[in-house]
Design a protein around this motif. Structure first.
Motif, PDB file in Angstrom:
ATOM      1  N   GLU A 259     -15.074 -14.787  -6.876  1.00  0.00           N
ATOM      2  CA  GLU A 259     -14.086 -14.100  -7.720  1.00  0.00           C
ATOM      3  C   GLU A 259     -14.170 -12.586  -7.547  1.00  0.00           C
ATOM      4  OE1 GLU A 259     -12.500 -14.225 -12.320  1.00  0.00           O
ATOM      5  OE2 GLU A 259     -14.652 -14.467 -11.977  1.00  0.00           O
ATOM      6  N   ALA A 260     -15.381 -12.038  -7.515  1.00  0.00           N
ATOM      7  CA  ALA A 260     -15.543 -10.585  -7.379  1.00  0.00           C
ATOM      8  C   ALA A 260     -15.013 -10.104  -6.033  1.00  0.00           C
ATOM      9  CB  ALA A 260     -17.014 -10.216  -7.529  1.00  0.00           C
ATOM     10  N   LEU A 261     -15.265 -10.882  -4.969  1.00  0.00           N
ATOM     11  CA  LEU A 261     -14.786 -10.476  -3.644  1.00  0.00           C
ATOM     12  C   LEU A 261     -13.264 -10.512  -3.587  1.00  0.00           C
ATOM     13  CD1 LEU A 261     -15.542  -9.636  -0.799  1.00  0.00           C
ATOM     14  CD2 LEU A 261     -15.652 -12.052  -0.163  1.00  0.00           C
ATOM     15  N   ARG A 262     -12.665 -11.548  -4.134  1.00  0.00           N
ATOM     16  CA  ARG A 262     -11.196 -11.617  -4.160  1.00  0.00           C
ATOM     17  C   ARG A 262     -10.606 -10.436  -4.936  1.00  0.00           C
ATOM     18  NH1 ARG A 262      -8.686 -16.047  -2.297  1.00  0.00           N
ATOM     19  NH2 ARG A 262      -9.910 -17.922  -1.862  1.00  0.00           N
ATOM     20  N   ASN A 263     -11.251 -10.058  -6.033  1.00  0.00           N
ATOM     21  CA  ASN A 263     -10.766  -8.925  -6.819  1.00  0.00           C
ATOM     22  C   ASN A 263     -10.920  -7.607  -6.057  1.00  0.00           C
ATOM     23  OD1 ASN A 263      -9.967 -10.510  -8.979  1.00  0.00           O
ATOM     24  ND2 ASN A 263     -11.933 -10.343 -10.037  1.00  0.00           N
ATOM     25  N   ALA A 264     -11.982  -7.484  -5.276  1.00  0.00           N
ATOM     26  CA  ALA A 264     -12.149  -6.276  -4.451  1.00  0.00           C
ATOM     27  C   ALA A 264     -11.042  -6.172  -3.410  1.00  0.00           C
ATOM     28  CB  ALA A 264     -13.514  -6.298  -3.771  1.00  0.00           C
ATOM     29  N   PHE A 265     -10.585  -7.301  -2.914  1.00  0.00           N
ATOM     30  CA  PHE A 265      -9.554  -7.301  -1.879  1.00  0.00           C
ATOM     31  C   PHE A 265      -8.163  -6.990  -2.435  1.00  0.00           C
ATOM     32  CE2 PHE A 265     -12.474  -8.955   1.241  1.00  0.00           C
ATOM     33  CZ  PHE A 265     -11.888  -8.615   2.453  1.00  0.00           C
ATOM     34  N   ILE A 266      -8.014  -6.933  -3.749  1.00  0.00           N
ATOM     35  CA  ILE A 266      -6.710  -6.563  -4.320  1.00  0.00           C
ATOM     36  C   ILE A 266      -6.310  -5.170  -3.853  1.00  0.00           C
ATOM     37  CG2 ILE A 266      -5.505  -6.016  -6.470  1.00  0.00           C
ATOM     38  CD1 ILE A 266      -7.106  -8.260  -7.813  1.00  0.00           C
ATOM     39  N   SER A 267      -7.275  -4.236  -3.820  1.00  0.00           N
ATOM     40  CA  SER A 267      -6.961  -2.879  -3.373  1.00  0.00           C
ATOM     41  C   SER A 267      -6.689  -2.846  -1.868  1.00  0.00           C
ATOM     42  CB  SER A 267      -8.096  -1.920  -3.723  1.00  0.00           C
ATOM     43  OG  SER A 267      -9.334  -2.364  -3.182  1.00  0.00           O
ATOM     44  N   ILE A 268      -7.300  -3.765  -1.109  1.00  0.00           N
ATOM     45  CA  ILE A 268      -7.029  -3.839   0.334  1.00  0.00           C
ATOM     46  C   ILE A 268      -5.639  -4.400   0.580  1.00  0.00           C
ATOM     47  CG2 ILE A 268      -7.740  -4.975   2.488  1.00  0.00           C
ATOM     48  CD1 ILE A 268     -10.621  -4.730   1.525  1.00  0.00           C
ATOM     49  N   GLU A 269      -5.238  -5.373  -0.228  1.00  0.00           N
ATOM     50  CA  GLU A 269      -3.873  -5.901  -0.114  1.00  0.00           C
ATOM     51  C   GLU A 269      -2.854  -4.793  -0.338  1.00  0.00           C
ATOM     52  OE1 GLU A 269      -1.003  -9.317  -2.177  1.00  0.00           O
ATOM     53  OE2 GLU A 269      -2.912  -8.755  -3.111  1.00  0.00           O
ATOM     54  N   ALA A 270      -3.158  -3.895  -1.295  1.00  0.00           N
ATOM     55  CA  ALA A 270      -2.227  -2.809  -1.638  1.00  0.00           C
ATOM     56  C   ALA A 270      -2.065  -1.792  -0.508  1.00  0.00           C
ATOM     57  CB  ALA A 270      -2.697  -2.101  -2.907  1.00  0.00           C
ATOM     58  N   LEU A 271      -2.954  -1.814   0.488  1.00  0.00           N
ATOM     59  CA  LEU A 271      -2.835  -0.885   1.607  1.00  0.00           C
ATOM     60  C   LEU A 271      -1.616  -1.187   2.475  1.00  0.00           C
ATOM     61  CD1 LEU A 271      -6.559  -0.753   2.808  1.00  0.00           C
ATOM     62  CD2 LEU A 271      -5.352   0.970   1.472  1.00  0.00           C
ATOM     63  N   ASN A 272      -1.154  -2.457   2.432  1.00  0.00           N
ATOM     64  CA  ASN A 272      -0.034  -2.880   3.286  1.00  0.00           C
ATOM     65  C   ASN A 272      -0.303  -2.513   4.749  1.00  0.00           C
ATOM     66  OD1 ASN A 272       1.617  -3.939   1.183  1.00  0.00           O
ATOM     67  ND2 ASN A 272       2.138  -1.837   0.604  1.00  0.00           N
ATOM     68  N   TYR A 273      -1.505  -2.881   5.203  1.00  0.00           N
ATOM     69  CA  TYR A 273      -1.928  -2.536   6.565  1.00  0.00           C
ATOM     70  C   TYR A 273      -0.994  -3.115   7.617  1.00  0.00           C
ATOM     71  CZ  TYR A 273      -4.468  -3.146  10.959  1.00  0.00           C
ATOM     72  OH  TYR A 273      -4.813  -3.183  12.290  1.00  0.00           O
ATOM     73  N   LYS A 274      -0.723  -2.320   8.621  1.00  0.00           N
ATOM     74  CA  LYS A 274       0.017  -2.759   9.792  1.00  0.00           C
ATOM     75  C   LYS A 274      -0.464  -1.958  10.994  1.00  0.00           C
ATOM     76  CE  LYS A 274       4.655  -3.548  11.659  1.00  0.00           C
ATOM     77  NZ  LYS A 274       6.112  -3.394  11.417  1.00  0.00           N
ATOM     78  N   TYR A 275      -0.889  -2.659  12.024  1.00  0.00           N
ATOM     79  CA  TYR A 275      -1.473  -1.978  13.180  1.00  0.00           C
ATOM     80  C   TYR A 275      -0.451  -1.094  13.877  1.00  0.00           C
ATOM     81  CZ  TYR A 275      -3.474  -1.188  17.807  1.00  0.00           C
ATOM     82  OH  TYR A 275      -3.923  -0.612  18.961  1.00  0.00           O
ATOM     83  N   VAL A 276      -0.835   0.171  14.077  1.00  0.00           N
ATOM     84  CA  VAL A 276      -0.021   1.142  14.816  1.00  0.00           C
ATOM     85  C   VAL A 276      -0.898   1.710  15.928  1.00  0.00           C
ATOM     86  CG1 VAL A 276       1.277   3.292  14.713  1.00  0.00           C
ATOM     87  CG2 VAL A 276       1.300   1.730  12.751  1.00  0.00           C
ATOM     88  N   PRO A 277      -0.626   1.379  17.195  1.00  0.00           N
ATOM     89  CA  PRO A 277      -1.476   1.861  18.293  1.00  0.00           C
ATOM     90  C   PRO A 277      -1.607   3.374  18.301  1.00  0.00           C
ATOM     91  CG  PRO A 277       0.067   0.197  19.069  1.00  0.00           C
ATOM     92  CD  PRO A 277       0.482   0.526  17.668  1.00  0.00           C
TER      93      PRO A 277
END
Length: 270
Positions: free
Chosen positions: A114-132
């Protein structure tokens, strides 16, 4: 509070995330399946994640600076489990630290998950997309050699093959989701209906080969070649974007055709 040492654009310049195979606050490799869950969550939120020590893509072997190293850190807490995710570049500089994820669960497996999933909430918010990044790609090209066109061609072919492999592995991930509570089960609304479920009564005979089996008919002709995966009784079908897995006493060949899920029941003698 989350720490962004570099801008989001710079974070997007990294193509891979390499998850540590063991976190320091745990005693065993992949204990509570947290390392595997971290890889799953990174992939879920757009990253291309690998576990430390597994086979790396060719471009990452040429230039390790294409990847970020991911670690999970445990913070002290009396009544809460607190975890955060840290990303470092190839020079061990901290690039990003997530928000602290918390859990009040008392059992370690539930609390850490549960704690790890909650930590990843902020990573989800990054909306990461690879840009070379031109500088990083130029570094990769110089390592290969500008006049070695055969090597460049081979590298591109290997990268393409790895992308196809990843698509097949996503099918395996769906099977994990159905049977393992650590992974999120797909929502019913997101599942595509089975267009066709057929049973093939012709008996196929399994013959052992390197990393798997070949399935032959009575002719005998090779009908399929299947490769072992990290999951018992789940195989990748060579040359076909499909998986073969055992459900109860049946062997199911599963693949997509025109965005519809096709399942074929095969009769196999091992």
């Amino acid at each position: 509070m989350a720490s962004n040492v570099f801008s989001q654009t710079n974070l997007n310049n990294y193509k891979y995330v390499i998850v540590a195979k063991k976190f320091d606050f745990l005693k065993k490799t992949n204990e509570y399946r947290l390392n595997e869950l971290s890889q799953f969550l990174f992939n879920k939120y757009g990253f291309e994640a690998l576990i430390e020590g597994e086979e790396y893509p060719s471009d990452l072997l040429v230039n390790r600076c294409l990847g970020l190293k991911a670690d999970v850190l445990k913070d002290s807490g009396m009544f809460k489990t607190k975890l955060s995710v840290e990303l470092k570049d190839c020079n061990d500089r901290i690039v990003y630290t997530s928000e602290v994820g918390e859990s009040r669960e008392k059992q370690f497996d539930k609390a850490y998950t549960e704690a790890l999933r909650n930590a990843f909430i902020s990573i989800e918010a990054l909306n990461y997309k690879y840009v070379p990044n031109e500088a990083i790609l130029a570094s990769t090209s110089s390592n290969i050699g500008s006049d070695n066109s055969d090597e460049v061609k081979k590298l591109r072919e290997e990268v393409q093959a790895l992308r196809e492999k990843k698509e097949l592995e996503e099918n395996i991930e769906e099977i994990k989701n159905r049977s393992n509570p650590v992974f999120e089960k797909p929502k019913v609304s997101a599942q595509l209906p089975v267009e066709k479920l057929t049973t093939k009564h012709e008996i196929l005979y399994a013959q052992a080969i390197d990393h798997g089996f070949q399935l032959v008919d009575s002719t005998p002709s090779v009908v399929y070649k299947i490769k072992k995966t990290g999951i018992d009784n789940v195989f990748l079908v060579e040359g076909k974007n499909a998986t073969l897995y055992q459900k109860e006493d049946k062997w199911i060949l599963e693949y997509y055709e025109n965005d519809q899920l096709i399942q074929e029941v095969l009769t196999i003698k091992f």
